[in-house]
Design a protein around this motif. Structure first.
Motif, mmCIF file in Angstrom:
data_model
loop_
_atom_site.group_PDB
_atom_site.id
_atom_site.type_symbol
_atom_site.label_atom_id
_atom_site.label_comp_id
_atom_site.label_asym_id
_atom_site.label_seq_id
_atom_site.Cartn_x
_atom_site.Cartn_y
_atom_site.Cartn_z
ATOM 1 N N ASP A 108 0.736 -1.230 0.114
ATOM 2 C CA ASP A 108 0.112 -0.130 -0.033
ATOM 3 C C ASP A 108 0.799 1.442 0.097
ATOM 4 O OD1 ASP A 108 -2.368 1.480 -0.173
ATOM 5 O OD2 ASP A 108 -2.598 1.415 2.240
ATOM 6 N N VAL A 109 1.955 1.184 -1.194
ATOM 7 C CA VAL A 109 2.537 2.426 -1.103
ATOM 8 C C VAL A 109 1.941 3.647 -1.429
ATOM 9 C CG1 VAL A 109 4.474 1.217 -1.780
ATOM 10 C CG2 VAL A 109 3.235 2.038 -3.485
ATOM 11 N N GLY A 110 2.241 4.923 -0.997
ATOM 12 C CA GLY A 110 1.821 6.157 -1.080
ATOM 13 C C GLY A 110 2.592 7.062 -1.587
ATOM 14 N N VAL A 111 2.134 8.474 -2.038
ATOM 15 C CA VAL A 111 3.485 9.183 -2.427
ATOM 16 C C VAL A 111 4.260 9.657 -1.533
ATOM 17 C CG1 VAL A 111 1.798 9.987 -4.361
ATOM 18 C CG2 VAL A 111 1.949 11.228 -1.900
ATOM 19 N N ARG A 112 4.094 9.311 -0.128
ATOM 20 C CA ARG A 112 5.059 9.582 0.793
ATOM 21 C C ARG A 112 6.134 8.744 0.978
ATOM 22 N NH1 ARG A 112 1.300 12.056 6.162
ATOM 23 N NH2 ARG A 112 0.487 13.614 4.930
ATOM 24 N N ASP A 113 5.888 7.598 0.130
ATOM 25 C CA ASP A 113 6.993 6.511 0.098
ATOM 26 C C ASP A 113 8.055 6.832 -0.918
ATOM 27 O OD1 ASP A 113 5.636 5.393 2.106
ATOM 28 O OD2 ASP A 113 4.363 4.092 0.874
ATOM 29 N N ASN A 114 7.971 8.013 -1.632
ATOM 30 C CA ASN A 114 8.745 8.237 -2.733
ATOM 31 C C ASN A 114 10.092 8.547 -2.164
ATOM 32 O OD1 ASN A 114 8.005 8.612 -5.734
ATOM 33 N ND2 ASN A 114 9.719 10.284 -5.249
ATOM 34 N N LEU A 115 10.787 7.705 -1.449
ATOM 35 C CA LEU A 115 12.115 7.670 -0.936
ATOM 36 C C LEU A 115 13.121 6.948 -1.417
ATOM 37 C CD1 LEU A 115 10.317 7.772 2.541
ATOM 38 C CD2 LEU A 115 11.005 9.572 1.401
ATOM 39 N N GLU A 116 14.274 7.211 -0.808
ATOM 40 C CA GLU A 116 15.578 6.113 -1.265
ATOM 41 C C GLU A 116 15.673 5.333 -0.043
ATOM 42 O OE1 GLU A 116 20.086 6.974 -2.754
ATOM 43 O OE2 GLU A 116 19.473 8.199 -0.831
ATOM 44 N N PHE A 117 15.852 3.970 -0.411
ATOM 45 C CA PHE A 117 16.005 2.850 0.399
ATOM 46 C C PHE A 117 17.400 2.185 0.270
ATOM 47 C CE2 PHE A 117 11.565 3.443 -0.086
ATOM 48 C CZ PHE A 117 11.079 3.028 1.231
ATOM 49 N N ILE A 118 17.928 1.960 1.460
ATOM 50 C CA ILE A 118 19.211 1.475 1.496
ATOM 51 C C ILE A 118 19.445 -0.045 2.177
ATOM 52 C CG2 ILE A 118 21.738 1.816 2.335
ATOM 53 C CD1 ILE A 118 20.833 4.507 2.654
ATOM 54 N N CYS A 119 20.081 -0.964 1.397
ATOM 55 C CA CYS A 119 20.212 -2.343 1.741
ATOM 56 C C CYS A 119 21.712 -2.574 2.203
ATOM 57 C CB CYS A 119 20.079 -3.258 0.574
ATOM 58 S SG CYS A 119 20.341 -5.005 1.002
ATOM 59 N N VAL A 120 21.998 -2.943 3.407
ATOM 60 C CA VAL A 120 23.302 -3.062 4.181
ATOM 61 C C VAL A 120 23.481 -4.546 4.223
ATOM 62 C CG1 VAL A 120 24.788 -2.770 5.806
ATOM 63 C CG2 VAL A 120 23.330 -0.736 5.087
ATOM 64 N N ILE A 121 24.573 -5.229 3.848
ATOM 65 C CA ILE A 121 25.058 -6.662 4.088
ATOM 66 C C ILE A 121 26.249 -6.749 4.787
ATOM 67 C CG2 ILE A 121 25.762 -8.813 2.867
ATOM 68 C CD1 ILE A 121 22.787 -8.057 2.373
ATOM 69 N N LYS A 122 26.258 -7.210 5.938
ATOM 70 C CA LYS A 122 27.402 -7.531 6.892
ATOM 71 C C LYS A 122 27.934 -8.921 7.079
ATOM 72 C CE LYS A 122 26.564 -3.234 9.629
ATOM 73 N NZ LYS A 122 26.385 -2.658 10.947
ATOM 74 N N THR A 123 29.262 -9.111 7.305
ATOM 75 C CA THR A 123 29.580 -10.539 7.508
ATOM 76 C C THR A 123 30.098 -10.585 8.851
ATOM 77 O OG1 THR A 123 31.760 -10.085 6.678
ATOM 78 C CG2 THR A 123 30.239 -10.853 5.088
ATOM 79 N N SER A 198 -0.346 27.508 -12.016
ATOM 80 C CA SER A 198 0.009 27.381 -10.506
ATOM 81 C C SER A 198 -0.011 26.063 -10.103
ATOM 82 C CB SER A 198 -0.824 28.314 -9.840
ATOM 83 O OG SER A 198 -2.143 27.942 -10.091
ATOM 84 N N THR A 199 0.817 25.731 -9.059
ATOM 85 C CA THR A 199 0.553 24.292 -8.542
ATOM 86 C C THR A 199 0.411 24.210 -7.343
ATOM 87 O OG1 THR A 199 2.329 23.663 -10.368
ATOM 88 C CG2 THR A 199 2.220 22.116 -8.412
ATOM 89 N N THR A 200 -0.658 23.193 -6.695
ATOM 90 C CA THR A 200 -0.996 23.408 -5.275
ATOM 91 C C THR A 200 -0.592 21.884 -5.063
ATOM 92 O OG1 THR A 200 -2.837 24.932 -5.543
ATOM 93 C CG2 THR A 200 -2.893 23.549 -3.673
ATOM 94 N N ILE A 201 -0.061 21.692 -3.735
ATOM 95 C CA ILE A 201 0.360 20.424 -3.178
ATOM 96 C C ILE A 201 -0.696 20.137 -1.937
ATOM 97 C CG2 ILE A 201 2.026 18.937 -1.801
ATOM 98 C CD1 ILE A 201 4.285 20.727 -2.835
ATOM 99 N N GLU A 202 -1.504 18.894 -2.486
ATOM 100 C CA GLU A 202 -2.560 18.660 -1.522
ATOM 101 C C GLU A 202 -2.044 18.173 -0.332
ATOM 102 O OE1 GLU A 202 -5.579 19.671 -2.405
ATOM 103 O OE2 GLU A 202 -5.058 20.203 -4.625
ATOM 104 N N SER A 203 -2.797 18.015 0.760
ATOM 105 C CA SER A 203 -2.555 17.301 2.100
ATOM 106 C C SER A 203 -2.161 15.785 1.805
ATOM 107 C CB SER A 203 -3.713 17.436 2.931
ATOM 108 O OG SER A 203 -4.899 16.601 2.559
ATOM 109 N N SER A 204 -2.453 15.164 0.928
ATOM 110 C CA SER A 204 -2.320 13.981 0.586
ATOM 111 C C SER A 204 -0.863 13.688 -0.274
ATOM 112 C CB SER A 204 -3.127 13.259 -0.208
ATOM 113 O OG SER A 204 -3.496 14.141 -1.641
ATOM 114 N N GLY A 205 -0.230 15.078 -0.481
ATOM 115 C CA GLY A 205 1.192 14.880 -1.122
ATOM 116 C C GLY A 205 0.852 14.999 -2.743
#
Length: 668
Positions: A108-123, A198-205
């Motif tokens: 259930d992704v939304g526009v607020r999930d428009n982010l950078e994700f990092i995967c870290v592998i350790k030994t 003109s651009t309007t950012i709604e409360s939903s993003g």
């Protein structure tokens, strides 16, 4: 516990690897971005490799909030794994490790999930590696809405005027709006075209975008079509949608004014309803349109003029004027209207004309018209002449009567006028019908009609053959006079109808014959010596026969033709040589038709009986003896009556003439 037992072992192994100087190699591979539509599940894959295998590998997932440090959201160690608590993804993420692939699922992704994700592998060794993926979320915007200006736009405006606005809502990333006029995109042009957004950012993003078009309006834009196009993004593609099309009202001054006849189509005649229409090639709100008749100054402030029952004076020039009330500028146009007419027909001479019998008759008929006319003459609804002039070289009594002149306009249906002329022909009267008329009737009265033509109207007089004058009712007719007389019949008589005027007279004769009911007469006869005597009497044509009977009792059969009475009687006479016939008191009057039928049948039977008696007489069988009795014929007129009487007691045949005298056989 297992963990305290293995810890020294692991530490020992690390020290062993460190002693030998051999470090593990770790590599991580991830996609630069993952695209997904809002509301769906995003899957971010982390591919890794390590020399140590999976037993001592730790997998950690982070996201980078805007302008903040990264935050761990999931941790998987060799003996333990769990999502971090109190994050944006705590209840929406899960991790699936399959070999060297670690897949992070975000529901259930939304526009607020428009982010950078990092995967870290350790030994187990201090070595580690990481990879980064940008999650991009897309949301399609709503259908664009467009609104045009409600008021008209004048071409005289110096600055660009607003055409309309276009709006699209709730899209991600931000949609783009482009304006079009007649399928051509509009770009910003100084003092000509201006597009502002003109651009309007709604409360939903999500993003809502509104664009406004202003431009310098020209006359050719009055029929232009405007619309806006919205471009938005979806995973792996770009989409486009168009708004509805709009038009604008452009105000501009006319350069030409036209006025024309809307109805009737074609030529106009008096009595029609005239409708004029006026229009121009401009469009301006503050203006007055006036239609004016130059001849009468009749005018209306409207684009339509209607005049009913037009006359010829309503023709002429009609002008339409357009006046712009802001600067009082005028422009006008005109048209000429012709109203055709046909005046009443005029016959010369007027009303009536009288000519002598045998003279020439001439009359003319004319009607003033604006178009070519055609003239015809009629008498008793029958065509008698064509053209303006009615001419008869030698007038007769049949020439007299009522003539009708009809004038029409061939090229226009409905244009017609007419007039009448009474033609009288001077001459002696003529009586309709034969000079002698036979009238037969059973009635006691009869109505006689006498119709006479002539001019002046004749006077009709009635007289009888015995010199009596009869009173009658006379009425004038169209071409003469008619008289009806009621006449009482007492006997056969002649009645004369005399029609006369200043030029002569004419007489017609009515022969009146009365047909009376059948009259019965008694035929007297003298009896013979014998007791019974049978006699046969044949009588014709109005004759009464007296016979002398030879016996005390006599049975006689009398057959009488035409108006002769037939009677069967038994009468006793003693030495009475002559007896006057009398009417039978027992005879009833029958209807006239029945009497006529009886008479016809009686005549027919008498003819047959006479033939039979004559045949028997010639053969000698009617005499009562074996020998034949020949009689010589003698010539007689049709009025002579021959009566043959035979007796059973005598062989003598006695023939009687019409006067009752005895005739010998050789006299016949």
């Amino acid at each position: 516990m297992a963990l305290p037992d293995t810890a020294p072992l692991l530490v020992g192994l690390l020290l062993l690897f460190h002693a030998f100087g051999a470090w593990a190699i770790v590599e991580v591979t991830m996609e630069d971005k993952v695209e997904v539509m809002a509301g769906e599940t995003a899957q971010i894959t982390c591919m890794f490799t390590t020399d140590e295998g999976l037993g001592g590998t730790t997998i950690q997932w982070f996201y980078v909030p805007p302008n903040k440090e990264r935050q761990r959201i999931y941790n998987k160690e060799p003996m333990h794994e769990a999502a971090e608590q109190n994050t944006l993804f705590t209840h929406r993420i899960s991790l699936n490790v399959n070999g060297t692939a670690a897949v992070l699922a975000i529901r259930d992704v939304g526009v607020r999930d428009n982010l950078e994700f990092i995967c870290v592998i350790k030994t187990l060794t201090p070595e580690e590696a990481e990879g980064r993926t940008q999650l991009q979320v897309f949301k399609s915007p709503t259908f664009p809405t467009i609104e045009a200006v409600e008021t008209g736009i004048s071409v005289n405006e110096e600055a660009p005027s607003k055409i309309g606005s276009c709006r699209v809502k709730n899209g991600y990333p931000k949609p783009n709006i482009t304006w079009y006029r007649n399928n051509m995109p509009l770009r910003n042009t100084p003092r000509e075209v201006v597009v502002t957004s003109s651009t309007t950012i709604e409360s939903s993003g999500l993003f809502s975008v509104q664009s406004e078009l202003t431009m310098k309006v020209k006359k050719e834009h009055k029929d232009a079509v405007f619309y806006c196009e919205v471009i938005y993004f979806v995973p792996g593609a770009t989409k486009m949608t168009e708004s509805q099309h709009i038009n604008i009202t452009v105000y501009y001054l006319p350069t030409e004014v036209n006025i024309w006849v809307e109805s009737p189509k074609g030529k106009i005649k008096e009595g029609d309803t005239l409708e004029l229409r006026c229009d121009n090639n401009g469009n301006y709100p503050s203006s007055i349109t006036t239609i004016k008749h130059q001849n009468s100054e009749y005018s209306v402030e409207n684009k339509t003029m209607v005049r009913t029952n037009v006359k010829r004076l309503d023709g002429g020039v009609y002008e339409c004027t357009f006046e712009e009330t802001d600067n009082f500028e005028e422009i006008s146009g005109s048209t000429k209207v012709s109203v055709n007419y046909l005046e009443s027909a005029v016959i010369t001479p007027k009303d009536s004309i009288a000519v002598m019998e045998g003279e020439e008759l001439k009359a003319s008929c004319n009607a003033l018209s604006s178009l070519q006319t055609s003239t015809t003459w009629f008498k008793n609804e029958k065509l008698v002449s064509k053209g303006n002039t009615l001419s008869v070289k030698s007038a007769t009594l049949e020439t007299a009567g009522m003539y009708k002149c009809v004038v029409t306009v061939p090229e226009m249906e409905g244009m017609k006028t007419s007039s009448t002329l009474q033609v009288n022909v001077k001459g002696s009267p003529q009586i309709l019908g034969p000079d002698v008329q036979e009238v037969e009737t059973y009635e006691t009265t009869v109505n006689l009609t006498c119709s006479a033509t002539g001019f002046p109207a004749p006077t009709i007089m009635w007289t009888t053959s015995d010199g009596k004058n009869l009173n009658a009712l006379q009425t004038e007719t169209e071409d003469g006079a008619q008289s009806v007389v009621t006449f009482k019949i007492t006997s056969n008589v002649k009645v004369f109808c005399n029609a006369s005027n200043d030029f002569g007279s004419k007489v017609v004769e009515f022969n009146i014959k009365t047909i009376l009911n059948t009259t019965l007469t008694t035929i007297t006869s003298m009896p013979t010596i014998s007791t019974t005597t049978r006699s046969t009497t044949t009588i014709s044509s109005d004759t009464v026969v007296h016979t002398t009977p030879t016996a005390t009792t006599t049975t006689s059969t009398n057959t009488i033709t035409d108006d002769t009475v037939t009677q069967n009687t038994s009468t006793n006479y003693v030495n009475d040589p002559v007896q006057t016939p009398t009417k039978s008191p027992n005879i009833k009057k029958e209807s006239k038709g029945f009497v006529i039928a009886i008479i016809i049948i009686a005549i027919f039977l008498l003819a047959i009986l006479g033939s039979v008696l004559y045949f028997l007489y010639k053969k000698g069988r009617i005499c009562g003896r074996s020998g034949k009795q020949d009689f010589s014929k003698r010539k007689s007129s049709k009025d002579n009556i021959v009566v043959e009487m035979k007796s059973d007691n005598t062989e003598e045949a006695i023939l009687l003439g019409v006067n009752g005298e005895k005739q010998q056989p050789n006299d016949q």
